[in-house]
Motif scaffolding. Structure first.
Motif, PDB file in Angstrom:
ATOM      1  N   GLY A   1      -7.719  -3.646   2.193  1.00 22.49           N
ATOM      2  CA  GLY A   1      -7.104  -4.844   1.634  1.00 22.49           C
ATOM      3  C   GLY A   1      -5.612  -4.763   1.379  1.00 22.49           C
ATOM      4  N   TYR A   2      -4.917  -3.871   2.098  1.00 24.81           N
ATOM      5  CA  TYR A   2      -3.464  -3.789   1.927  1.00 24.81           C
ATOM      6  C   TYR A   2      -2.819  -5.102   2.372  1.00 24.81           C
ATOM      7  N   SER A   3      -1.708  -5.454   1.724  1.00 22.89           N
ATOM      8  CA  SER A   3      -1.009  -6.703   2.031  1.00 22.89           C
ATOM      9  C   SER A   3      -0.369  -6.646   3.414  1.00 22.89           C
ATOM     10  N   ASN A   4      -0.043  -7.819   3.945  1.00 24.94           N
ATOM     11  CA  ASN A   4       0.610  -7.898   5.257  1.00 24.94           C
ATOM     12  C   ASN A   4       1.936  -7.155   5.250  1.00 24.94           C
ATOM     13  N   LYS A   5       2.668  -7.286   4.152  1.00 30.90           N
ATOM     14  CA  LYS A   5       3.964  -6.621   4.042  1.00 30.90           C
ATOM     15  C   LYS A   5       3.800  -5.101   4.116  1.00 30.90           C
ATOM     16  N   THR A   6       2.801  -4.581   3.410  1.00 33.60           N
ATOM     17  CA  THR A   6       2.536  -3.140   3.431  1.00 33.60           C
ATOM     18  C   THR A   6       2.136  -2.677   4.824  1.00 33.60           C
ATOM     19  N   MET A   7       1.309  -3.475   5.490  1.00 33.79           N
ATOM     20  CA  MET A   7       0.857  -3.101   6.832  1.00 33.79           C
ATOM     21  C   MET A   7       2.023  -3.100   7.830  1.00 33.79           C
ATOM     22  N   ILE A   8       2.923  -4.047   7.683  1.00 40.10           N
ATOM     23  CA  ILE A   8       4.098  -4.089   8.566  1.00 40.10           C
ATOM     24  C   ILE A   8       4.943  -2.834   8.375  1.00 40.10           C
ATOM     25  N   ASN A   9       5.138  -2.446   7.101  1.00 42.52           N
ATOM     26  CA  ASN A   9       5.925  -1.241   6.798  1.00 42.52           C
ATOM     27  C   ASN A   9       5.254   0.015   7.352  1.00 42.52           C
ATOM     28  N   LYS A  10       3.926   0.088   7.197  1.00 41.17           N
ATOM     29  CA  LYS A  10       3.193   1.254   7.700  1.00 41.17           C
ATOM     30  C   LYS A  10       3.296   1.348   9.226  1.00 41.17           C
ATOM     31  N   ARG A  11       3.083   0.240   9.907  1.00 39.04           N
ATOM     32  CA  ARG A  11       3.143   0.254  11.375  1.00 39.04           C
ATOM     33  C   ARG A  11       4.521   0.694  11.864  1.00 39.04           C
ATOM     34  N   GLN A  12       5.560   0.198  11.191  1.00 33.63           N
ATOM     35  CA  GLN A  12       6.916   0.548  11.584  1.00 33.63           C
ATOM     36  C   GLN A  12       7.181   2.038  11.386  1.00 33.63           C
ATOM     37  N   GLU A  13       6.720   2.580  10.262  1.00 31.46           N
ATOM     38  CA  GLU A  13       6.954   3.994   9.967  1.00 31.46           C
ATOM     39  C   GLU A  13       6.172   4.892  10.923  1.00 31.46           C
ATOM     40  N   TYR A  14       4.922   4.542  11.189  1.00 29.37           N
ATOM     41  CA  TYR A  14       4.105   5.377  12.069  1.00 29.37           C
ATOM     42  C   TYR A  14       4.589   5.303  13.519  1.00 29.37           C
TER      43      TYR A  14
ATOM     44  N   VAL B   1      11.882   9.044   0.333  1.00 24.95           N
ATOM     45  CA  VAL B   1      10.681   9.223  -0.494  1.00 24.95           C
ATOM     46  C   VAL B   1       9.668   8.120  -0.198  1.00 24.95           C
ATOM     47  N   SER B   2      10.138   6.881  -0.084  1.00 24.65           N
ATOM     48  CA  SER B   2       9.237   5.757   0.224  1.00 24.65           C
ATOM     49  C   SER B   2       8.583   5.958   1.588  1.00 24.65           C
ATOM     50  N   MET B   3       9.388   6.420   2.562  1.00 22.99           N
ATOM     51  CA  MET B   3       8.870   6.692   3.895  1.00 22.99           C
ATOM     52  C   MET B   3       7.821   7.793   3.849  1.00 22.99           C
TER      53      MET B   3
ATOM     54  N   MET C   1      -7.179  15.680  19.195  1.00 27.10           N
ATOM     55  CA  MET C   1      -7.246  14.217  19.222  1.00 27.10           C
ATOM     56  C   MET C   1      -5.845  13.636  19.393  1.00 27.10           C
ATOM     57  N   GLU C   2      -5.773  12.553  20.156  1.00 25.11           N
ATOM     58  CA  GLU C   2      -4.490  11.897  20.360  1.00 25.11           C
ATOM     59  C   GLU C   2      -4.017  11.271  19.043  1.00 25.11           C
ATOM     60  N   LEU C   3      -2.773  11.552  18.677  1.00 24.09           N
ATOM     61  CA  LEU C   3      -2.202  11.028  17.437  1.00 24.09           C
ATOM     62  C   LEU C   3      -2.271   9.509  17.415  1.00 24.09           C
ATOM     63  N   GLU C   4      -1.986   8.887  18.524  1.00 27.62           N
ATOM     64  CA  GLU C   4      -1.985   7.424  18.600  1.00 27.62           C
ATOM     65  C   GLU C   4      -3.353   6.847  18.259  1.00 27.62           C
ATOM     66  N   ASP C   5      -4.423   7.494  18.728  1.00 26.94           N
ATOM     67  CA  ASP C   5      -5.780   7.009  18.449  1.00 26.94           C
ATOM     68  C   ASP C   5      -6.117   7.128  16.965  1.00 26.94           C
ATOM     69  N   VAL C   6      -5.724   8.262  16.352  1.00 26.37           N
ATOM     70  CA  VAL C   6      -6.022   8.484  14.937  1.00 26.37           C
ATOM     71  C   VAL C   6      -5.212   7.516  14.068  1.00 26.37           C
ATOM     72  N   LEU C   7      -3.978   7.277  14.461  1.00 28.73           N
ATOM     73  CA  LEU C   7      -3.140   6.324  13.724  1.00 28.73           C
ATOM     74  C   LEU C   7      -3.748   4.923  13.753  1.00 28.73           C
ATOM     75  N   GLU C   8      -4.266   4.545  14.913  1.00 32.41           N
ATOM     76  CA  GLU C   8      -4.884   3.223  15.036  1.00 32.41           C
ATOM     77  C   GLU C   8      -6.111   3.115  14.129  1.00 32.41           C
ATOM     78  N   GLU C   9      -6.909   4.166  14.079  1.00 31.33           N
ATOM     79  CA  GLU C   9      -8.090   4.168  13.202  1.00 31.33           C
ATOM     80  C   GLU C   9      -7.677   4.064  11.746  1.00 31.33           C
ATOM     81  N   TYR C  10      -6.628   4.802  11.380  1.00 34.15           N
ATOM     82  CA  TYR C  10      -6.159   4.785   9.991  1.00 34.15           C
ATOM     83  C   TYR C  10      -5.645   3.397   9.601  1.00 34.15           C
ATOM     84  N   LEU C  11      -4.945   2.732  10.508  1.00 31.86           N
ATOM     85  CA  LEU C  11      -4.430   1.395  10.207  1.00 31.86           C
ATOM     86  C   LEU C  11      -5.566   0.407   9.967  1.00 31.86           C
ATOM     87  N   TYR C  12      -6.648   0.534  10.722  1.00 35.50           N
ATOM     88  CA  TYR C  12      -7.813  -0.322  10.484  1.00 35.50           C
ATOM     89  C   TYR C  12      -8.456   0.017   9.131  1.00 35.50           C
ATOM     90  N   HIS C  13      -8.429   1.291   8.791  1.00 38.05           N
ATOM     91  CA  HIS C  13      -8.918   1.729   7.474  1.00 38.05           C
ATOM     92  C   HIS C  13      -8.120   1.042   6.371  1.00 38.05           C
TER      93      HIS C  13
END
Length: 301
Positions: A18-31, A73-75, A1-13
């Motif tokens: 209910g993760y906060s906008n700040k958390t989602m921004i950090n996750k997107r940047q790291e991934y 560690v946070s990353m 499976m393409e990593l990009e596709d799985v990452l997109e599914e996980y972000l929707y998960h």
């Protein structure tokens, strides 16, 4: 499976959780960064091709870039969360993160606020106008309830009752915290002055508002805290919303509250997070707890 596709599914998960906008921004940047590293440095674009060695190489890359252990560690927590989810979903047959070593974070004992510090920061604001009263109420609530910055900013007026506050915490998890008589006295004055100040004006439902009637921003709240520290001449200590959360925790533990009850009041999902505050008790505070719990001191004579 393409990593990009799985990452997109996980972000929707994550958004569904209910993760906060700040958390989602950090996750997107790291991934975005790890996806780029795997493709450009390791020639990998499929999830199944990623190995423990690739992830170890990613951490080494971060270390070479000069990232501090705490940042790594946070990353890594975000990276590990993704791969653990992949394993649970059946996208990976086995864990590829268990044998990845992350740097040790030096344990620092936070030099926290004293009771005198907090009292002086509360007293630094008066009741002479709306903003002064609001700032006094914010400092008092942070110190007496141990709320997070996002919880103070998002607090709704309807959820502040006579003796309790319904808090919407991380992951939209609700909990109840309690209003002491000392805090209630300040809140009564704040609510009275707020009502008069915004008389016949359209305002948002947030409990704490700017002078225009909108919710307080992250920077706005930080400025209130910094101003309190400046007026009270607090030096050599981190003056932030979390410092008040730390103060609340240490004072509660010193007063004899058990760590399980404190964990509920703080809204921690894992009690191990709460237990960290035990490590920051000063020698004097430990002495006080030791004496109050001494078997001989509590024997009836």
């Amino acid at each position: 499976m393409e990593l990009e596709d799985v990452l997109e599914e996980y972000l929707y998960h994550c958004m569904a959780k209910g993760y906060s906008n700040k958390t989602m921004i950090n996750k997107r940047q790291e991934y975005k960064q790890i996806k780029q590293f795997l493709k450009e440095k390791r020639g990998i674009s499929e999830l199944e091709s990623i190995t423990t060695y690739d992830l170890k190489a990613y951490i080494r890359e971060k270390q070479k870039a000069g990232l501090q252990p705490q940042s790594i560690v946070s990353m890594w927590k975000m990276v590990a969360a993704f791969f653990n989810w992949c394993e649970r979903e059946g996208y990976l047959k086995e864990s590829i993160i268990k044998k990845v070593d992350i740097p040790k974070v030096p344990k620092k004992v936070l030099k926290g606020f004293t009771v005198k510090d907090v009292q002086e920061m509360i007293d630094a604001f008066s009741f002479r106008n709306y903003i002064e009263t609001r700032n006094k109420a914010i400092i008092a609530m942070l110190a007496d309830c141990g709320l997070r910055a996002m919880e103070i900013r998002g607090l709704q007026s309807v959820n502040v009752k006579d003796t309790t506050i319904l808090v919407n915490g991380k992951g939209n998890k609700e909990r109840i915290v309690f209003i002491s008589p000392a805090l209630k006295r300040i809140l009564i004055k704040y609510e009275r002055i707020k009502k008069q100040y915004f008389k016949e004006k359209i305002i948002q439902n947030n409990y704490f508002l700017t002078y225009t009637g909108t919710g307080i921003s992250h920077v706005g709240l930080d400025n209130v805290i910094k101003e309190a520290g400046k007026r009270a001449s607090i030096t050599g200590k981190r003056v932030s919303p979390h410092s008040f959360r730390h103060f609340f925790s240490v004072q509660s533990l010193t007063a004899g509250i058990d760590v399980y009850s404190l964990s509920r009041l703080l809204g921690h999902g894992d009690i191990s997070v709460t237990q960290r505050y035990l490590q920051s008790l000063s020698d004097d505070q430990l002495l006080e707890k030791a004496i109050s719990s001494s078997p001989l001191m509590n024997i009836s004579r």
